[in-house]
Motif scaffolding. Structure first.
Motif, PDB file in Angstrom:
ATOM      1  N   SER A  23       0.835  -1.210   0.000  1.00  0.00           N
ATOM      2  CA  SER A  23       0.000   0.000   0.000  1.00  0.00           C
ATOM      3  C   SER A  23       0.866   1.256   0.000  1.00  0.00           C
ATOM      4  N   ASN A  24       2.174   1.079  -0.281  1.00  0.00           N
ATOM      5  CA  ASN A  24       3.157   2.165  -0.361  1.00  0.00           C
ATOM      6  C   ASN A  24       3.429   2.850   0.980  1.00  0.00           C
ATOM      7  N   THR A  25       3.123   2.180   2.074  1.00  0.00           N
ATOM      8  CA  THR A  25       3.373   2.733   3.406  1.00  0.00           C
ATOM      9  C   THR A  25       4.784   2.389   3.849  1.00  0.00           C
ATOM     10  N   PHE A  26       5.490   3.378   4.356  1.00  0.00           N
ATOM     11  CA  PHE A  26       6.863   3.193   4.840  1.00  0.00           C
ATOM     12  C   PHE A  26       6.892   2.110   5.912  1.00  0.00           C
ATOM     13  N   THR A  27       7.836   1.160   5.772  1.00  0.00           N
ATOM     14  CA  THR A  27       7.951   0.070   6.750  1.00  0.00           C
ATOM     15  C   THR A  27       9.310   0.019   7.422  1.00  0.00           C
ATOM     16  N   GLY A  28      10.272   0.808   6.963  1.00  0.00           N
ATOM     17  CA  GLY A  28      11.582   0.798   7.596  1.00  0.00           C
ATOM     18  C   GLY A  28      12.689   1.052   6.602  1.00  0.00           C
ATOM     19  N   SER A  29      13.890   0.695   7.032  1.00  0.00           N
ATOM     20  CA  SER A  29      15.051   0.880   6.160  1.00  0.00           C
ATOM     21  C   SER A  29      16.069  -0.212   6.459  1.00  0.00           C
ATOM     22  N   LYS A  30      17.048  -0.332   5.569  1.00  0.00           N
ATOM     23  CA  LYS A  30      18.131  -1.285   5.783  1.00  0.00           C
ATOM     24  C   LYS A  30      19.372  -0.768   5.087  1.00  0.00           C
ATOM     25  N   LEU A  31      20.527  -1.252   5.556  1.00  0.00           N
ATOM     26  CA  LEU A  31      21.803  -0.904   4.931  1.00  0.00           C
ATOM     27  C   LEU A  31      22.200  -2.043   3.999  1.00  0.00           C
ATOM     28  N   VAL A  32      22.651  -1.665   2.802  1.00  0.00           N
ATOM     29  CA  VAL A  32      23.059  -2.655   1.796  1.00  0.00           C
ATOM     30  C   VAL A  32      24.374  -2.211   1.166  1.00  0.00           C
ATOM     31  N   ASP A  33      25.007  -3.112   0.465  1.00  0.00           N
ATOM     32  CA  ASP A  33      26.238  -2.774  -0.270  1.00  0.00           C
ATOM     33  C   ASP A  33      25.901  -1.790  -1.389  1.00  0.00           C
ATOM     34  N   ASP A  34      26.878  -1.002  -1.779  1.00  0.00           N
ATOM     35  CA  ASP A  34      26.683  -0.037  -2.864  1.00  0.00           C
ATOM     36  C   ASP A  34      26.278  -0.721  -4.171  1.00  0.00           C
ATOM     37  N   SER A  35      26.656  -1.969  -4.351  1.00  0.00           N
ATOM     38  CA  SER A  35      26.331  -2.682  -5.590  1.00  0.00           C
ATOM     39  C   SER A  35      24.930  -3.322  -5.563  1.00  0.00           C
ATOM     40  N   TYR A  36      24.203  -3.124  -4.466  1.00  0.00           N
ATOM     41  CA  TYR A  36      22.875  -3.736  -4.305  1.00  0.00           C
ATOM     42  C   TYR A  36      21.909  -3.207  -5.360  1.00  0.00           C
TER      43      TYR A  36
END
Length: 144
Positions: free
Chosen positions: A11-24
């Motif tokens: 539903s396009n509602t913000f659920t959080g965030s995460k850190l990933v590699d630059d190549s993700y």
């Protein structure tokens, strides 16, 4: 290096965030666009930017919801709370009486008066102090 990815649901509602590699590589429901600081829930993704409510609008909605809840679920004091309130009022009354007696004794001891007037003022103050002590005993159930 790492980067932050911001997540949203179907539903396009913000659920959080995460850190990933630059190549993700971004998956469905992810973006690198950071939500603007100060947005309050609900925060949604419109495809190009995060949209949310400002603090004032959010607070107004919270206040309205709380008022509605209290209307449906009124708060009533318990018997114990009512008893404590009654004792507090009695204590305030006794305290006021003792202050009055103390003021009268102070006036009697500083004002030049004849021996008969001083004895009469001290007698009145003593009677009022005794009355205040009796009221105090009554509020304490007669125990000390």
């Amino acid at each position: 290096m790492t980067k932050a990815v911001y997540l949203y649901d179907s539903s396009n509602t913000f659920t959080g965030s995460k850190l990933v590699d630059d190549s993700y590589t971004l998956q469905s429901g992810e973006t690198e666009v950071k939500p603007v600081d100060g947005l309050c829930t609900p925060i949604t993704w419109n495809g190009t930017a995060w949209v949310g409510t400002d603090q004032a609008t959010w607070q107004a909605a919270q206040d309205a919801a709380q008022a509605e809840y209290l209307k449906a679920n009124p708060v009533t004091p318990s018997a114990e709370q009512l008893a404590i309130n009654t004792l507090g009022q009695a204590l305030a009354s006794v305290s006021a009486q003792l202050t009055s007696v103390s003021d009268q004794l102070a006036q009697a001891s500083t004002a030049p008066a004849s021996t008969a007037e001083t004895t009469s003022a001290e007698s009145t103050a003593t009677e009022q102090a005794s009355s205040a002590d009796t009221a105090s005993d009554a509020t304490q159930g007669g125990t000390q």
